[in-house]
Design a protein around this motif. Structure first.
Motif, PDB file in Angstrom:
ATOM      1  N   ASN A   1       0.826  -1.212   0.000  1.00 38.04           N
ATOM      2  CA  ASN A   1       0.000   0.000   0.000  1.00 38.04           C
ATOM      3  C   ASN A   1       0.859   1.260   0.000  1.00 38.04           C
ATOM      4  O   ASN A   1       0.580   2.220  -0.718  1.00 38.04           O
ATOM      5  N   GLU A   2       1.904   1.252   0.813  1.00 34.01           N
ATOM      6  CA  GLU A   2       2.803   2.410   0.888  1.00 34.01           C
ATOM      7  C   GLU A   2       3.509   2.642  -0.450  1.00 34.01           C
ATOM      8  O   GLU A   2       3.630   3.778  -0.918  1.00 34.01           O
ATOM      9  N   SER A   3       3.955   1.570  -1.066  1.00 35.86           N
ATOM     10  CA  SER A   3       4.656   1.688  -2.350  1.00 35.86           C
ATOM     11  C   SER A   3       3.711   2.124  -3.465  1.00 35.86           C
ATOM     12  O   SER A   3       4.091   2.905  -4.350  1.00 35.86           O
ATOM     13  N   GLN A   4       2.476   1.625  -3.429  1.00 35.69           N
ATOM     14  CA  GLN A   4       1.497   2.011  -4.449  1.00 35.69           C
ATOM     15  C   GLN A   4       1.218   3.504  -4.431  1.00 35.69           C
ATOM     16  O   GLN A   4       0.936   4.097  -5.478  1.00 35.69           O
ATOM     17  N   GLN A   5       1.305   4.113  -3.250  1.00 35.75           N
ATOM     18  CA  GLN A   5       1.067   5.554  -3.144  1.00 35.75           C
ATOM     19  C   GLN A   5       2.076   6.345  -3.969  1.00 35.75           C
ATOM     20  O   GLN A   5       1.818   7.496  -4.340  1.00 35.75           O
ATOM     21  N   LEU A   6       3.229   5.741  -4.272  1.00 31.26           N
ATOM     22  CA  LEU A   6       4.281   6.419  -5.037  1.00 31.26           C
ATOM     23  C   LEU A   6       4.033   6.376  -6.541  1.00 31.26           C
ATOM     24  O   LEU A   6       4.707   7.080  -7.302  1.00 31.26           O
ATOM     25  N   LEU A   7       3.083   5.534  -6.973  1.00 29.73           N
ATOM     26  CA  LEU A   7       2.740   5.479  -8.392  1.00 29.73           C
ATOM     27  C   LEU A   7       1.731   6.576  -8.716  1.00 29.73           C
ATOM     28  O   LEU A   7       0.948   6.985  -7.866  1.00 29.73           O
TER      29      LEU A   7
ATOM     30  N   GLY B   1      14.750   7.348  -7.421  1.00 26.53           N
ATOM     31  CA  GLY B   1      15.463   6.277  -6.714  1.00 26.53           C
ATOM     32  C   GLY B   1      14.666   5.006  -6.509  1.00 26.53           C
ATOM     33  O   GLY B   1      15.079   4.129  -5.742  1.00 26.53           O
ATOM     34  N   TYR B   2      13.527   4.872  -7.195  1.00 23.49           N
ATOM     35  CA  TYR B   2      12.703   3.663  -7.052  1.00 23.49           C
ATOM     36  C   TYR B   2      12.947   2.758  -8.251  1.00 23.49           C
ATOM     37  O   TYR B   2      12.416   2.988  -9.335  1.00 23.49           O
ATOM     38  N   GLY B   3      13.750   1.721  -8.035  1.00 22.17           N
ATOM     39  CA  GLY B   3      14.108   0.811  -9.106  1.00 22.17           C
ATOM     40  C   GLY B   3      13.608  -0.595  -8.860  1.00 22.17           C
ATOM     41  O   GLY B   3      12.862  -0.860  -7.908  1.00 22.17           O
ATOM     42  N   LEU B   4      14.072  -1.490  -9.683  1.00 29.26           N
ATOM     43  CA  LEU B   4      13.649  -2.892  -9.628  1.00 29.26           C
ATOM     44  C   LEU B   4      13.967  -3.533  -8.286  1.00 29.26           C
ATOM     45  O   LEU B   4      13.238  -4.411  -7.815  1.00 29.26           O
ATOM     46  N   THR B   5      15.055  -3.111  -7.644  1.00 33.00           N
ATOM     47  CA  THR B   5      15.496  -3.740  -6.389  1.00 33.00           C
ATOM     48  C   THR B   5      15.106  -2.934  -5.148  1.00 33.00           C
ATOM     49  O   THR B   5      15.552  -3.257  -4.044  1.00 33.00           O
ATOM     50  N   THR B   6      14.271  -1.904  -5.310  1.00 32.40           N
ATOM     51  CA  THR B   6      13.885  -1.075  -4.155  1.00 32.40           C
ATOM     52  C   THR B   6      13.163  -1.893  -3.106  1.00 32.40           C
ATOM     53  O   THR B   6      13.502  -1.859  -1.921  1.00 32.40           O
ATOM     54  N   ASN B   7      12.168  -2.634  -3.527  1.00 32.88           N
ATOM     55  CA  ASN B   7      11.447  -3.545  -2.630  1.00 32.88           C
ATOM     56  C   ASN B   7      10.644  -4.532  -3.472  1.00 32.88           C
ATOM     57  O   ASN B   7      10.677  -4.488  -4.702  1.00 32.88           O
TER      58      ASN B   7
ATOM     59  N   LYS C   1       4.544   5.692 -20.513  1.00 33.86           N
ATOM     60  CA  LYS C   1       5.301   4.724 -19.716  1.00 33.86           C
ATOM     61  C   LYS C   1       6.754   5.173 -19.587  1.00 33.86           C
ATOM     62  O   LYS C   1       7.367   5.020 -18.514  1.00 33.86           O
ATOM     63  N   TYR C   2       7.319   5.731 -20.647  1.00 33.61           N
ATOM     64  CA  TYR C   2       8.699   6.233 -20.594  1.00 33.61           C
ATOM     65  C   TYR C   2       8.826   7.311 -19.510  1.00 33.61           C
ATOM     66  O   TYR C   2       9.745   7.268 -18.686  1.00 33.61           O
ATOM     67  N   PHE C   3       7.898   8.267 -19.500  1.00 35.33           N
ATOM     68  CA  PHE C   3       7.953   9.326 -18.495  1.00 35.33           C
ATOM     69  C   PHE C   3       7.715   8.784 -17.091  1.00 35.33           C
ATOM     70  O   PHE C   3       8.341   9.230 -16.120  1.00 35.33           O
ATOM     71  N   GLU C   4       6.837   7.800 -16.981  1.00 31.13           N
ATOM     72  CA  GLU C   4       6.564   7.201 -15.668  1.00 31.13           C
ATOM     73  C   GLU C   4       7.804   6.478 -15.137  1.00 31.13           C
ATOM     74  O   GLU C   4       8.180   6.656 -13.976  1.00 31.13           O
ATOM     75  N   TYR C   5       8.440   5.679 -15.981  1.00 34.98           N
ATOM     76  CA  TYR C   5       9.672   5.000 -15.563  1.00 34.98           C
ATOM     77  C   TYR C   5      10.756   6.014 -15.204  1.00 34.98           C
ATOM     78  O   TYR C   5      11.449   5.866 -14.190  1.00 34.98           O
ATOM     79  N   SER C   6      10.921   7.033 -16.025  1.00 27.48           N
ATOM     80  CA  SER C   6      11.960   8.041 -15.786  1.00 27.48           C
ATOM     81  C   SER C   6      11.756   8.719 -14.440  1.00 27.48           C
ATOM     82  O   SER C   6      12.708   8.909 -13.675  1.00 27.48           O
ATOM     83  N   GLU C   7      10.514   9.070 -14.150  1.00 29.53           N
ATOM     84  CA  GLU C   7      10.196   9.740 -12.883  1.00 29.53           C
ATOM     85  C   GLU C   7      10.526   8.843 -11.696  1.00 29.53           C
ATOM     86  O   GLU C   7      11.134   9.291 -10.713  1.00 29.53           O
TER      87      GLU C   7
END
Length: 198
Positions: free
Chosen positions: A54-60, A123-129, A112-118
């Motif tokens: 839930n916390e991570s979803q808030q960042l999307l 600092g939220y990448g594949l290995t963040t959580n 999607k490009y802008f979303e990934y870039s943001e």
């Protein structure tokens, strides 16, 4: 009556045929099973750590997710209209509708490009959580399908311009359309799972 089968029953069976090539339906079923396994795995892991998800979803950005949903639904609708136009031999109209579908697919990719870039810049990448691992894997696999589908739609558009489809020759166009509807359907399930589920 033909061969003991009433004509109306024959017509009904013909009208129930699956559009496109039967092989694409084998592929679609396989893809749905794969994504279904992805989604079940996601839900199982999510149940074990609801707070983190839930916390991570808030960042999307649900705004960008909603925009992409509208892009794909509209694109799928335009493809459906293009198929219908060609069935009625309205080729120019079908070309415009298919071109609109391609442009909406490109819009999805750009968003999607802008979303990934943001996210990556923050600092939220594949290995963040765990959540972001699922987010990137699922959306990147889906994005690959969007890119592939966009290429297919472009090939269909060129074929349509060359006059390769008409009311009695629809299989190639219907096959590509079926694949694109799969891409849309997967996103319609993925969007609420990743962006809205609480």
């Amino acid at each position: 009556m033909t061969d003991g089968v009433p004509m109306t029953a024959q017509k009904r069976c013909q009208s129930l045929r699956l559009p496109g090539d039967k092989d694409v339906w084998v592929f679609i079923i396989g893809e749905l099973m794969m994504f279904g396994a992805f989604f079940i795995t996601y839900i199982i892991y999510r149940v074990d750590n609801v707070a983190l998800y839930n916390e991570s979803q808030q960042l999307l950005s649900s705004t960008l997710g909603t925009l992409n949903t509208l892009f794909l639904i509209t694109s799928s609708w335009a493809v459906m209209l293009a198929v219908k136009s060609v069935k009625h031999n309205r080729h120019k109209k079908g070309q415009r509708q298919l071109l609109a579908a391609i442009l909406f697919a490109i819009g999805f990719i750009v968003v999607k490009y802008f979303e990934y870039s943001e996210k990556l810049d923050a600092g939220y990448g594949l290995t963040t959580n765990e959540f972001f691992m699922f987010y990137y894997v699922f959306t990147m696999v889906h994005l690959a399908h969007v890119i592939g589908g966009g290429i297919i739609l472009t090939v269909l558009w060129f074929n349509m311009r060359a006059g390769n489809y008409h009311s009695r020759r629809m299989r190639g166009l219907e096959t590509g359309a079926c694949y694109w509807h799969l891409v849309d359907l997967v996103w319609i399930v993925m969007f609420p799972l990743l962006y809205l589920l609480r």
